[in-house]
Motif scaffolding. Structure first.
Motif, PDB file in Angstrom:
ATOM      1  N   SER B 393     -49.224 -16.177  31.313  1.00 53.33           N
ATOM      2  CA  SER B 393     -47.891 -16.758  31.141  1.00 53.33           C
ATOM      3  C   SER B 393     -46.815 -15.896  31.784  1.00 53.33           C
ATOM      4  O   SER B 393     -45.803 -16.407  32.273  1.00 53.33           O
ATOM      5  CB  SER B 393     -47.613 -16.930  29.641  1.00 53.33           C
ATOM      6  OG  SER B 393     -46.266 -17.194  29.397  1.00 53.33           O
ATOM      7  N   VAL B 394     -47.040 -14.578  31.801  1.00 50.88           N
ATOM      8  CA  VAL B 394     -46.002 -13.676  32.334  1.00 50.88           C
ATOM      9  C   VAL B 394     -45.720 -13.969  33.815  1.00 50.88           C
ATOM     10  O   VAL B 394     -44.643 -13.656  34.316  1.00 50.88           O
ATOM     11  CB  VAL B 394     -46.408 -12.203  32.108  1.00 50.88           C
ATOM     12  CG1 VAL B 394     -47.438 -11.731  33.114  1.00 50.88           C
ATOM     13  CG2 VAL B 394     -45.181 -11.289  32.137  1.00 50.88           C
ATOM     14  N   HIS B 396     -44.943 -16.610  35.011  1.00 52.81           N
ATOM     15  CA  HIS B 396     -43.881 -17.613  35.086  1.00 52.81           C
ATOM     16  C   HIS B 396     -42.576 -17.142  34.448  1.00 52.81           C
ATOM     17  O   HIS B 396     -41.621 -17.908  34.360  1.00 52.81           O
ATOM     18  CB  HIS B 396     -44.342 -18.914  34.404  1.00 52.81           C
ATOM     19  CG  HIS B 396     -45.638 -19.435  34.941  1.00 52.81           C
ATOM     20  ND1 HIS B 396     -45.719 -20.176  36.093  1.00 52.81           N
ATOM     21  CD2 HIS B 396     -46.907 -19.280  34.505  1.00 52.81           C
ATOM     22  CE1 HIS B 396     -46.996 -20.465  36.338  1.00 52.81           C
ATOM     23  NE2 HIS B 396     -47.726 -19.932  35.387  1.00 52.81           N
ATOM     24  N   ALA B 397     -42.566 -15.898  33.973  1.00 54.58           N
ATOM     25  CA  ALA B 397     -41.372 -15.399  33.283  1.00 54.58           C
ATOM     26  C   ALA B 397     -40.321 -14.953  34.292  1.00 54.58           C
ATOM     27  O   ALA B 397     -40.633 -14.374  35.330  1.00 54.58           O
ATOM     28  CB  ALA B 397     -41.749 -14.239  32.364  1.00 54.58           C
ATOM     29  N   ASP B 398     -39.063 -15.233  33.957  1.00 55.60           N
ATOM     30  CA  ASP B 398     -37.950 -14.773  34.790  1.00 55.60           C
ATOM     31  C   ASP B 398     -37.266 -13.556  34.179  1.00 55.60           C
ATOM     32  O   ASP B 398     -36.515 -12.861  34.844  1.00 55.60           O
ATOM     33  CB  ASP B 398     -36.920 -15.901  34.952  1.00 55.60           C
ATOM     34  CG  ASP B 398     -37.568 -17.137  35.565  1.00 55.60           C
ATOM     35  OD1 ASP B 398     -38.072 -17.036  36.689  1.00 55.60           O
ATOM     36  OD2 ASP B 398     -37.610 -18.185  34.885  1.00 55.60           O
ATOM     37  N   CYS B 399     -37.506 -13.359  32.892  1.00 56.76           N
ATOM     38  CA  CYS B 399     -36.981 -12.179  32.205  1.00 56.76           C
ATOM     39  C   CYS B 399     -37.941 -11.855  31.065  1.00 56.76           C
ATOM     40  O   CYS B 399     -38.391 -12.762  30.368  1.00 56.76           O
ATOM     41  CB  CYS B 399     -35.580 -12.474  31.649  1.00 56.76           C
ATOM     42  SG  CYS B 399     -34.945 -11.178  30.570  1.00 56.76           S
ATOM     43  N   VAL B 400     -38.275 -10.588  30.907  1.00 60.51           N
ATOM     44  CA  VAL B 400     -39.072 -10.205  29.739  1.00 60.51           C
ATOM     45  C   VAL B 400     -38.327  -9.133  28.957  1.00 60.51           C
ATOM     46  O   VAL B 400     -37.693  -8.254  29.528  1.00 60.51           O
ATOM     47  CB  VAL B 400     -40.488  -9.701  30.091  1.00 60.51           C
ATOM     48  CG1 VAL B 400     -41.317 -10.791  30.719  1.00 60.51           C
ATOM     49  CG2 VAL B 400     -40.451  -8.478  30.983  1.00 60.51           C
ATOM     50  N   ILE B 401     -38.434  -9.285  27.639  1.00 61.01           N
ATOM     51  CA  ILE B 401     -37.980  -8.224  26.744  1.00 61.01           C
ATOM     52  C   ILE B 401     -39.224  -7.505  26.263  1.00 61.01           C
ATOM     53  O   ILE B 401     -40.158  -8.135  25.751  1.00 61.01           O
ATOM     54  CB  ILE B 401     -37.206  -8.789  25.537  1.00 61.01           C
ATOM     55  CG1 ILE B 401     -35.887  -9.437  25.981  1.00 61.01           C
ATOM     56  CG2 ILE B 401     -36.937  -7.685  24.522  1.00 61.01           C
ATOM     57  CD1 ILE B 401     -35.059 -10.001  24.828  1.00 61.01           C
ATOM     58  N   VAL B 402     -39.274  -6.208  26.446  1.00 56.88           N
ATOM     59  CA  VAL B 402     -40.339  -5.387  25.871  1.00 56.88           C
ATOM     60  C   VAL B 402     -39.696  -4.579  24.762  1.00 56.88           C
ATOM     61  O   VAL B 402     -38.844  -3.738  25.015  1.00 56.88           O
ATOM     62  CB  VAL B 402     -40.973  -4.465  26.927  1.00 56.88           C
ATOM     63  CG1 VAL B 402     -42.008  -3.558  26.282  1.00 56.88           C
ATOM     64  CG2 VAL B 402     -41.601  -5.283  28.045  1.00 56.88           C
ATOM     65  N   LYS B 419     -46.184  -5.685  35.471  1.00 54.41           N
ATOM     66  CA  LYS B 419     -45.470  -4.974  36.537  1.00 54.41           C
ATOM     67  C   LYS B 419     -45.524  -5.751  37.856  1.00 54.41           C
ATOM     68  O   LYS B 419     -44.586  -5.700  38.650  1.00 54.41           O
ATOM     69  CB  LYS B 419     -46.047  -3.562  36.714  1.00 54.41           C
ATOM     70  CG  LYS B 419     -45.612  -2.607  35.598  1.00 54.41           C
ATOM     71  CD  LYS B 419     -45.891  -1.154  35.932  1.00 54.41           C
ATOM     72  CE  LYS B 419     -47.358  -0.851  35.925  1.00 54.41           C
ATOM     73  NZ  LYS B 419     -47.626   0.594  36.126  1.00 54.41           N
ATOM     74  N   ARG B 420     -46.628  -6.440  38.086  1.00 53.18           N
ATOM     75  CA  ARG B 420     -46.684  -7.283  39.303  1.00 53.18           C
ATOM     76  C   ARG B 420     -45.565  -8.297  39.279  1.00 53.18           C
ATOM     77  O   ARG B 420     -44.886  -8.538  40.278  1.00 53.18           O
ATOM     78  CB  ARG B 420     -48.046  -7.988  39.400  1.00 53.18           C
ATOM     79  CG  ARG B 420     -49.135  -7.134  39.984  1.00 53.18           C
ATOM     80  CD  ARG B 420     -50.276  -7.973  40.563  1.00 53.18           C
ATOM     81  NE  ARG B 420     -50.942  -8.832  39.591  1.00 53.18           N
ATOM     82  CZ  ARG B 420     -51.862  -8.409  38.733  1.00 53.18           C
ATOM     83  NH1 ARG B 420     -52.201  -7.145  38.715  1.00 53.18           N
ATOM     84  NH2 ARG B 420     -52.442  -9.233  37.893  1.00 53.18           N
ATOM     85  N   ARG B 421     -45.383  -8.927  38.115  1.00 54.63           N
ATOM     86  CA  ARG B 421     -44.325  -9.936  37.993  1.00 54.63           C
ATOM     87  C   ARG B 421     -42.944  -9.282  38.125  1.00 54.63           C
ATOM     88  O   ARG B 421     -42.031  -9.861  38.733  1.00 54.63           O
ATOM     89  CB  ARG B 421     -44.461 -10.644  36.636  1.00 54.63           C
ATOM     90  CG  ARG B 421     -43.448 -11.761  36.423  1.00 54.63           C
ATOM     91  CD  ARG B 421     -43.610 -12.877  37.431  1.00 54.63           C
ATOM     92  NE  ARG B 421     -42.564 -13.871  37.296  1.00 54.63           N
ATOM     93  CZ  ARG B 421     -42.188 -14.695  38.267  1.00 54.63           C
ATOM     94  NH1 ARG B 421     -42.797 -14.659  39.448  1.00 54.63           N
ATOM     95  NH2 ARG B 421     -41.227 -15.569  38.082  1.00 54.63           N
ATOM     96  N   GLY B 564     -44.495 -18.929  30.544  1.00 53.92           N
ATOM     97  CA  GLY B 564     -43.372 -18.101  30.984  1.00 53.92           C
ATOM     98  C   GLY B 564     -42.454 -17.640  29.882  1.00 53.92           C
ATOM     99  O   GLY B 564     -41.529 -16.868  30.133  1.00 53.92           O
ATOM    100  N   VAL B 565     -42.678 -18.118  28.669  1.00 51.60           N
ATOM    101  CA  VAL B 565     -41.766 -17.801  27.562  1.00 51.60           C
ATOM    102  C   VAL B 565     -42.569 -17.208  26.400  1.00 51.60           C
ATOM    103  O   VAL B 565     -43.630 -16.641  26.598  1.00 51.60           O
ATOM    104  CB  VAL B 565     -41.002 -19.076  27.131  1.00 51.60           C
ATOM    105  CG1 VAL B 565     -40.173 -19.617  28.284  1.00 51.60           C
ATOM    106  CG2 VAL B 565     -41.966 -20.166  26.626  1.00 51.60           C
TER     107      VAL B 565
END
Lengths: 71, 944
Positions: B393-394, B396-402, B419-421, B564-565
């Motif tokens: 899923s990552v 398709h993510a445009d922003c991630v919160i870790v 990290k690739r994304r 993505g979410v």
């Protein structure tokens, strides 16, 4: 079991449900949590503590919940 | 080099539905648009010679071996870098191509040692194979300048680097960059002088994280596992699943007989897609370590010597003690602990044993001390105690919160994927007290690092939500369609209040309000935003509140129910998700169904032939408290080391010492076994069949590659104990246990070993509605129907700093070590991390006269320990950090018994401490060492 620990745990549960503006819903939340997650001996000891001391070290929401459980 | 007999299609698959038809050597083939000629040729049954191409890396086009002829095109294009085009006609064989390829091979071989017969890669070397394929018969070049005398770098404990065999194809460099994302390798020099280098230093001194991607990608014996050098080529492989973290990587165990030669990540693995980390790839030697105990042991008191006995004697003794204790103290005086390191089938059986043979619900699992707040928080808000996405899923993510997670150390294979994304442009928000590697990494830079004070997570998540609500960034249509509106309106009013604004919270969190506002706007404004979190969220007094706050944030922005979410808990151990799914919690039967539900109990009553108790049982901390109180007297622990892993070590020690019967089932005599009366030898993941369920709900098969060292697999031991207690429990194979799980658990109805073998893995729910599993949850509606916003008041922890304890300690783990270190400490991974250290900011260190490497005393209200300091700016002033991989470090001597209000998950992440220079071990450490020596003397010598 260490009653001080049980009192602390119960008060922390109450602090979460105190955010709820509807008092009845908040009491119901504490009651439900004690019933669904506390093993019976823990509940018994908390109830006995309220019985014996009046629960002065407990937040009012816990005392109300204990009363509701007793009913 | 790749796994033996593994097919390599030369270049990666191209996604998409559009297709192109081409003709290759007269064979017509239809492939996805964008596919390379090389890959299309394989689909057409034609293998084009190649060296620098591999299907795990983008085409590079450097080796000039895969040249082809294409009608209408000039020259000889490389088939790896040439995409198919409609109607294209390709020839892969012609006299001219053969001549060109031989010439290329001749150049390679002219600078390559001709020691094939004694080479590690003999029989599985791509250079050797290509020499044969192109028909190389001679090397015409006279001996001249070459690289044959280059020295081998053996500094890494797991692999050797022999540059004399290197063909400078850059596969290793590209693997380090594209797959791992570490960028530790490079090509130094130009032309003939080109050499692969880990930054002009030895591998161990470099930035290499020993993931093994370069070793796997190497087509020759240049980068080779030392185990392969020692044992030679394996003769067969067995697909199985890593027993380390919650990523759940699939591996091919390569074997000679029943001896593991190496573990190679499986390209078909749904979680890892052929990648690995230093633990799964290399640190499996613990399974055959000399410390393994392979004979059952019993003793009357914990001060007596152990006596080696037969399995029958040990089981009979354990059962008789359980019976005696229940007869004396009551049915509820005993319990069990299941392990996230064991299989689903094993944890299912332990909870079944407790609920049937013990007759109570006193069963818990080590998820109590890590992700139990995830179970509670996500169940309340979304309706299911599990992460919402698959790892892919990552993409398709445009922003991630870790938040509260350190994936590069604790979940390294997923971190590489993420990290690739991020390198592709995905935005990153890190919420963590420390400057974790993701904040500033190679080609990765966090857009926002909210470096909060430990214990203020809820204040931060509320402030983020406050900005989203008050600035009109809520996905109102989504919320109105998908969520309970009265709860939403109540939450909206709650979260909008000024006291929850970033400005009001700044004095608590230490995070500038402007940063919170910026991060909130970013998260709410992109098409797809995902949240990934770890134990920095759950292991707090408000762990469950924070999980609910995360779910609130995702719901109010419409970030649930599609790729993505989502809300993604990164599970610490390999089977945390599975152990929870299997009914290991004292209040829930398998499938997260509460024991108070009579319909659910009736199902289990009928299946198991007992009356399941309707009241919740004791959680692990409650068991310890009840033990100290005298009402809890016997405990069966499978595969956990609570004496090291659980907080407030001295309290845990008192509880364990007060038990009349402690049964420990483990690979090693661990810290908990020092308090045990019965020791039942455990079996490693290599010695049994079963399944693990990873953080994305993916059920992966664990397959036996060798017989159990002690003669019985763990599930067989649990069955024997149940039978000795008078409860019939027999299975011929773990597949039958899974069949029972499927019969009793609605989310597992469609799961079977046959289907797992067919599909490779399955993400639950798997049932009639989703016969092949569910990669993304809550697609059309939430599991609970409508999503429920919860009120998440920030309540500061009772653990406060003071003049006596002015610093806050937070704990975590490091890449090379795992959990309590029982496995990794028994491997060469200790070369990276041979002791736990205390990270302290230079300002705090200077104030205390502490220099890097000094021995310091770490004191909290719970206890004192001594360890060495590491002075670093990774940690903020006022905060210190350590790991808990070594028992003698005593990290948990210092942590307190504060816990999450809802689940009793310990508050490992916040302890008020003082740090001062020290010159000798703490009193606890002296006592620990004395006990350690004394207990080791009680172990009978092993038979020769």
């Amino acid at each position: 079991m260490d009653i001080h620990k049980l009192v602390k745990m119960a008060n922390e549960i109450a602090k979460f449900f105190e955010a709820e503006p509807d008092r009845a819903v908040a009491v119901e939340g504490v009651v439900g949590h004690l019933q669904r997650f506390w093993e019976p001996r823990m509940r018994r000891e908390l109830l006995a503590h309220v019985e014996q001391t009046g629960g002065g070290d407990l937040r009012p929401l816990v005392v109300e919940a204990v009363r509701a459980i007793r009913k | 080099m790749y796994s033996v007999k593994e097919q390599d299609r030369g270049t990666p698959a191209k996604p998409g539905e559009a297709t192109v038809t081409v003709t290759i050597d007269g064979h017509e083939v239809t492939v996805p648009e964008g596919t390379s000629v090389m890959r299309a040729a394989i689909d057409a049954g034609v293998r084009v010679p190649r060296l620098c191409a591999t299907d795990t890396l983008d085409a590079f086009g450097s080796c000039r071996l895969c040249l082809v002829e294409i009608d209408g095109r000039r020259g000889y294009p490389a088939s790896c870098t040439t995409a198919v085009a409609p109607g294209m006609k390709v020839r892969t064989q012609s006299p001219r191509l053969a001549q060109l390829r031989r010439n290329v091979m001749e150049l390679y071989i002219s600078d390559h040692p001709l020691d094939c017969l004694t080479c590690t890669a003999n029989g599985n070397c791509e250079l050797q194979e290509m020499a044969g394929v192109v028909g190389l018969r001679e090397v015409r070049y006279a001996p001249g300048e070459n690289h044959l005398a280059a020295k081998t770098d053996t500094s890494n404990p797991y692999f050797a680097f022999d540059p004399s065999k290197c063909i400078v194809c850059s596969r290793c460099v590209r693997a380090c960059e594209d797959i791992q994302g570490t960028f530790a390798l490079t090509v130094l020099g130009r032309g003939f002088d080109s050499v692969i280098s880990p930054g002009k230093t030895a591998f161990m001194a470099s930035e290499c994280v020993s993931c093994g991607a370069c070793v796997q990608a190497c087509p020759t014996a240049t980068l080779t596992e030392k185990s392969l050098i020692e044992h030679g080529q394996p003769d067969h492989t067995v697909k199985t699943t890593c027993a380390y973290c919650g990523v759940g990587c699939s591996f091919r165990a390569e074997l000679k007989g029943d001896e593991v030669v190496r573990m190679v990540p499986d390209k078909d693995g749904g979680a890892n897609h052929g990648h690995s980390c230093v633990k799964g790839r290399f640190a499996w030697g613990y399974a055959t370590h000399a410390d393994r105990i392979t004979t059952p042991l019993v003793r009357k008191s914990i001060h007596d010597p152990w006596t080696a006995v037969s399995w029958d004697e040990a089981i009979a003794h354990a059962a008789s003690e359980i019976k005696r204790i229940q007869a004396t103290y009551g049915k509820d005086s005993v319990g069990g602990i299941t392990s996230s390191r064991c299989t689903n089938e094993e944890t299912f059986l332990v909870q079944k044993l407790v609920r049937t043979a013990f007759g109570n619900n006193n069963v818990d699992t080590c998820a109590r001390v890590c992700h139990s707040p995830t179970g509670y928080g996500l169940k309340q808000t979304l309706g299911e105690s599990a992460g919402t996405q698959d790892f892919d899923s990552v993409d398709h993510a445009d922003c991630v919160i870790v938040v509260g997670a350190n994936p590069t150390d604790a979940h390294p294979v997923f971190a590489s994927h993420m990290k690739r994304r991020l390198r592709e442009g995905c935005k990153l928000i890190v919420i963590d007290p420390r400057v974790i590697d993701l904040v500033h990494g190679p080609h990765v830079e966090a857009d926002y690092h909210l470096q909060l004070r430990p214990g203020t997570n809820v204040a931060v998540i509320n402030a983020l939500a406050h900005v989203i609500v008050t600035e009109g960034l809520v996905a109102e249509d989504y919320v109105r369609a998908r969520c309970e509106l009265p709860a939403y309106e109540k939450w909206k009013a709650f979260i909008s209040r000024p006291e929850r604004s970033p400005e009001a919270m700044e004095p608590h969190t230490g995070v500038p309000a402007a940063k919170i506002r910026g991060a909130a706007r970013l998260y709410a404004s992109v098409p797809n935003a995902a949240i990934y979190y770890g134990l920095g969220v759950t292991e707090h007094s408000q762990g469950s509140t924070m999980v609910m706050g995360i779910a609130n944030l995702a719901m109010c922005t419409g970030n649930l129910g599609r790729p993505g979410v989502g809300v993604n808990p990164l599970r610490g151990q390999n089977n945390v998700q599975g152990s929870c799914d299997m009914g290991s919690f004292p209040h829930e039967l398998p499938g997260y169904r509460h024991v108070s539900d009579p319909a659910v109990r009736a199902l289990f009553d009928a299946a198991w032939g007992v009356t399941v108790q309707p009241e919740p049982g004791l959680r692990i901390p409650n068991m310890f408290d009840a033990a100290c109180d005298g009402s809890f007297k016997a405990l069966y622990i499978q595969g956990e080391d609570v004496a090291q892993s659980d907080p407030d070590t001295q309290h845990v020690g008192r509880a364990l010492a007060s038990l009349e019967c402690l049964i420990v089932q483990d690979l090693f005599l661990n810290e908990t076994a020092k308090y045990a009366h019965v020791f039942l030898p455990g079996s490693s993941f290599l010695e049994k069949d079963g399944t693990f369920t990873n953080a994305e709900r993916r059920i992966n098969r664990v397959r036996k590659v060798m017989e159990p060292k002690a003669g019985l697999a763990d599930w067989e031991v649990t069955c024997a104990l149940a039978r000795a207690l008078g409860y019939p429990m027999s299975y011929d194979h773990p597949s039958q246990i899974m069949d029972e799980i499927a019969r009793l658990t609605p989310t597992f109805t469609g799961v079977s070993y046959a289907k797992l073998d067919r599909l490779g893995s399955i993400q639950w729910p798997c049932n009639d509605a989703a016969p092949e599993g569910t990669p993304t949850m809550h697609v059309d509606q939430f599991v609970r129907g409508k999503g429920k916003f919860m009120l998440t008041e920030y309540v500061p922890t009772d653990e406060r700093t003071s003049r006596k304890f002015p610093l806050l300690l937070t704990t975590g783990r490091i890449l090379s070590q795992y959990n309590v270190g029982a496995q990794t400490r028994r491997t060469a991974n200790i070369e990276w991390h041979h002791e736990d250290r205390l990270e302290i900011h230079p300002a705090d260190a200077e104030l205390r006269g502490v220099r890097d490497g000094d021995t310091v005393e770490l004191e909290s209200r719970a206890g004192v320990t001594v360890l060495r300091a590491h002075v670093t700016e990774r940690i903020q002033p006022g905060v210190v950090y350590t790991t808990f991989h070594y028992p003698e470090s005593g990290a948990n001597v210092v942590t307190t018994d504060n816990s999450d209000w809802a689940t009793n998950c310990p508050e490992y992440k916040v302890t008020a401490v003082q740090v001062r220079p020290a010159s000798k071990p703490s009193a606890w450490q002296v006592s620990f060492r004395e006990q350690d020596v004394a207990q080791k003397q009680l172990v009978p010598p092993k038979k020769a």
